[in-house]
Design a protein around this motif. Sequence first.
Motif, PDB file in Angstrom:
ATOM      1  N   GLU A 185       6.092   9.177  -2.929  1.00 10.97           N
ATOM      2  CA  GLU A 185       7.022  10.257  -2.615  1.00 10.97           C
ATOM      3  C   GLU A 185       7.478  10.989  -3.872  1.00 10.97           C
ATOM      4  OE1 GLU A 185       9.604   8.459   0.989  1.00 10.97           O
ATOM      5  OE2 GLU A 185       9.613   7.272  -0.854  1.00 10.97           O
ATOM      6  N   ASN A 186       7.476  12.314  -3.794  1.00 10.18           N
ATOM      7  CA  ASN A 186       8.066  13.154  -4.827  1.00 10.18           C
ATOM      8  C   ASN A 186       9.478  13.519  -4.374  1.00 10.18           C
ATOM      9  OD1 ASN A 186       5.758  13.445  -6.637  1.00 10.18           O
ATOM     10  ND2 ASN A 186       4.823  14.572  -4.947  1.00 10.18           N
ATOM     11  N   LYS A 187      10.483  13.069  -5.154  1.00  6.66           N
ATOM     12  CA  LYS A 187      11.874  13.242  -4.743  1.00  6.66           C
ATOM     13  C   LYS A 187      12.612  14.161  -5.706  1.00  6.66           C
ATOM     14  CE  LYS A 187      12.149   8.668  -2.599  1.00  6.66           C
ATOM     15  NZ  LYS A 187      12.941   7.439  -2.427  1.00  6.66           N
ATOM     16  N   SER A 188      13.449  15.010  -5.140  1.00  2.84           N
ATOM     17  CA  SER A 188      14.278  15.893  -5.951  1.00  2.84           C
ATOM     18  C   SER A 188      15.599  16.131  -5.230  1.00  2.84           C
ATOM     19  CB  SER A 188      13.559  17.223  -6.221  1.00  2.84           C
ATOM     20  OG  SER A 188      13.222  17.866  -4.997  1.00  2.84           O
ATOM     21  N   ALA A 189      16.535  16.729  -5.944  1.00  2.00           N
ATOM     22  CA  ALA A 189      17.855  16.998  -5.379  1.00  2.00           C
ATOM     23  C   ALA A 189      18.420  18.240  -6.045  1.00  2.00           C
ATOM     24  CB  ALA A 189      18.780  15.801  -5.584  1.00  2.00           C
ATOM     25  N   ASP A 190      19.471  18.785  -5.459  1.00  2.00           N
ATOM     26  CA  ASP A 190      20.129  19.924  -6.093  1.00  2.00           C
ATOM     27  C   ASP A 190      21.641  19.781  -5.958  1.00  2.00           C
ATOM     28  OD1 ASP A 190      19.222  22.215  -3.403  1.00  2.00           O
ATOM     29  OD2 ASP A 190      20.788  20.697  -3.485  1.00  2.00           O
ATOM     30  N   GLY A 191      22.337  20.580  -6.747  1.00  2.00           N
ATOM     31  CA  GLY A 191      23.789  20.598  -6.696  1.00  2.00           C
ATOM     32  C   GLY A 191      24.431  19.470  -7.476  1.00  2.00           C
ATOM     33  N   GLN A 192      25.535  19.760  -8.142  1.00  2.00           N
ATOM     34  CA  GLN A 192      26.351  18.790  -8.874  1.00  2.00           C
ATOM     35  C   GLN A 192      25.575  18.093  -9.999  1.00  2.00           C
ATOM     36  OE1 GLN A 192      28.185  16.388  -5.770  1.00  2.00           O
ATOM     37  NE2 GLN A 192      29.908  17.788  -5.781  1.00  2.00           N
ATOM     38  N   THR A 193      25.916  16.845 -10.289  1.00  2.00           N
ATOM     39  CA  THR A 193      25.301  16.117 -11.404  1.00  2.00           C
ATOM     40  C   THR A 193      24.259  15.148 -10.877  1.00  2.00           C
ATOM     41  OG1 THR A 193      27.320  16.274 -12.713  1.00  2.00           O
ATOM     42  CG2 THR A 193      25.708  14.607 -13.376  1.00  2.00           C
ATOM     43  N   THR A 194      23.073  15.180 -11.446  1.00  2.00           N
ATOM     44  CA  THR A 194      21.978  14.325 -11.015  1.00  2.00           C
ATOM     45  C   THR A 194      21.425  13.538 -12.193  1.00  2.00           C
ATOM     46  OG1 THR A 194      21.345  15.843  -9.253  1.00  2.00           O
ATOM     47  CG2 THR A 194      19.675  14.292  -9.988  1.00  2.00           C
ATOM     48  N   MET A 195      21.164  12.239 -11.983  1.00  2.00           N
ATOM     49  CA  MET A 195      20.562  11.414 -13.020  1.00  2.00           C
ATOM     50  C   MET A 195      19.045  11.528 -12.964  1.00  2.00           C
ATOM     51  SD  MET A 195      20.567   7.287 -13.543  1.00  2.00           S
ATOM     52  CE  MET A 195      19.285   7.111 -12.302  1.00  2.00           C
ATOM     53  N   MET A 196      18.392  11.656 -14.126  1.00  2.00           N
ATOM     54  CA  MET A 196      16.941  11.725 -14.199  1.00  2.00           C
ATOM     55  C   MET A 196      16.443  10.782 -15.284  1.00  2.00           C
ATOM     56  SD  MET A 196      16.194  15.831 -13.963  1.00  2.00           S
ATOM     57  CE  MET A 196      14.435  15.530 -14.198  1.00  2.00           C
ATOM     58  N   LEU A 217      23.888  20.646 -12.380  1.00  2.00           N
ATOM     59  CA  LEU A 217      23.168  21.698 -11.676  1.00  2.00           C
ATOM     60  C   LEU A 217      24.144  22.606 -10.943  1.00  2.00           C
ATOM     61  CD1 LEU A 217      20.368  19.488 -10.075  1.00  2.00           C
ATOM     62  CD2 LEU A 217      20.149  20.938 -12.092  1.00  2.00           C
ATOM     63  N   VAL A 218      23.812  23.869 -10.888  1.00  2.00           N
ATOM     64  CA  VAL A 218      24.598  24.790 -10.074  1.00  2.00           C
ATOM     65  C   VAL A 218      24.074  24.713  -8.642  1.00  2.00           C
ATOM     66  CG1 VAL A 218      25.034  26.321 -12.014  1.00  2.00           C
ATOM     67  CG2 VAL A 218      23.028  26.717 -10.569  1.00  2.00           C
ATOM     68  N   ASP A 219      24.860  25.183  -7.705  1.00  2.00           N
ATOM     69  CA  ASP A 219      24.453  25.139  -6.312  1.00  2.00           C
ATOM     70  C   ASP A 219      23.117  25.871  -6.128  1.00  2.00           C
ATOM     71  OD1 ASP A 219      26.697  23.765  -5.741  1.00  2.00           O
ATOM     72  OD2 ASP A 219      27.791  25.433  -4.830  1.00  2.00           O
ATOM     73  N   GLY A 220      22.205  25.224  -5.406  1.00  2.00           N
ATOM     74  CA  GLY A 220      20.924  25.849  -5.111  1.00  2.00           C
ATOM     75  C   GLY A 220      19.853  25.570  -6.136  1.00  2.00           C
ATOM     76  N   GLN A 221      20.213  25.001  -7.288  1.00  2.00           N
ATOM     77  CA  GLN A 221      19.224  24.676  -8.310  1.00  2.00           C
ATOM     78  C   GLN A 221      18.711  23.262  -8.079  1.00  2.00           C
ATOM     79  OE1 GLN A 221      20.677  25.005 -12.289  1.00  2.00           O
ATOM     80  NE2 GLN A 221      18.681  24.687 -13.245  1.00  2.00           N
ATOM     81  N   ARG A 222      17.399  23.075  -8.150  1.00  2.00           N
ATOM     82  CA  ARG A 222      16.786  21.791  -7.823  1.00  2.00           C
ATOM     83  C   ARG A 222      16.171  21.136  -9.051  1.00  2.00           C
ATOM     84  NH1 ARG A 222      12.340  21.443  -3.049  1.00  2.00           N
ATOM     85  NH2 ARG A 222      13.827  22.970  -2.194  1.00  2.00           N
ATOM     86  N   THR A 223      16.229  19.802  -9.087  1.00  2.00           N
ATOM     87  CA  THR A 223      15.611  19.057 -10.179  1.00  2.00           C
ATOM     88  C   THR A 223      14.095  19.088 -10.059  1.00  2.00           C
ATOM     89  OG1 THR A 223      15.624  16.993  -8.925  1.00  2.00           O
ATOM     90  CG2 THR A 223      17.563  17.462 -10.289  1.00  2.00           C
TER      91      THR A 223
END
Length: 331
Positions: free
Chosen positions: A285-296, A308-314
């Motif tokens: 699976e390729n997983k991503s998320a958007d909005g707020q703070t995301t750990m990578m 991340l700003v709203d609507g922006q995806r990792t």
Amino acid sequence: MKMKKRSMFGRVLIVSLLLLLLGVYSGVFAAEGELLTFKPHSESLKYSLKVNTHSDLETNSSSYGTQRGVSVRHEDILSISQSIKESGEGFLDIALTVDKINFIPHGPSIGAQYKREQIIGNTQHTKINVLGAVKEANGLPHFSSGNYYYRGHDGAPLDMYRIMLMIYPQFPLRLLKAGDSWKAKDKITVEATEIPPIGGIATVEHNLEHILKRRITYTLVGFTDRKGYRTAHIAFEAKYGIDSSMLMTYRGFYVEGSGTDKGEFWFAPKEGIVVEASIDSRPIENKSADGQTTMMWLDPKTRIFVDLVDGQRTVPLKWRSEKTISFVLVD
């Protein structure tokens, strides 16, 4: 087009009833085989669903190359009540209600996501015909909330929707005997089911779309006793693709991937129910998320936190998982 579908499913139900009246299940035609169909049952049946997952993150860097150095493990144990009722036009409605789940209670969290423990008491529905072909599927939004996992960092568990559909086999419209094989192919879109407001106050905004494409080969191994039922022992192998998104307040989760399943069913023809299912699953699976703070994770030793700003995806990160799935009638 709708008239054709209704006509087909109507014929399935009529043929099934005729074969029942002719005594297929009483053994009159045992030498020729049996017709396997789902049946409604008035009483709620209790099942245990266990999903053990080991996931590895593929990371790429000049110093480490392609690695699987970031691993997570988790276990989901759900106690489920199942009812199967007639829903008209030859269809059946499978309702799965979560009675209990293993969890570590959450502390205070933002109200934009569902907590793991809040899934208890909620019901999802799948509409099938008597042969198990899926017409409509709804999923509980809790399964795709970032707060569903009580440990691990591999993102929202959108793959649970696929698992909930794989625990029910599909059958051909013909008599089956030991050694017979058949194939099924479908494309299902799972949408979020409506749930009561949390605490009677408000629901969390959510928009779910989980697209599942499957190719499945089944083989009837034979008939055997299982948990006090006479069952059809069925082996299967499947290939599938998924494309999922869950948009919630302030954040979205996305999963795209493919994988393989193999396993066994024990299906009781007389009662028309699954007695047990055992599945070995290998999703990528390729997983991503958007909005707020995301750990990578950048590599097995380096992780960063991205605002991340709203609507922006990792950037999508690839996870390889090994899952063992057990679905067992516990009555």
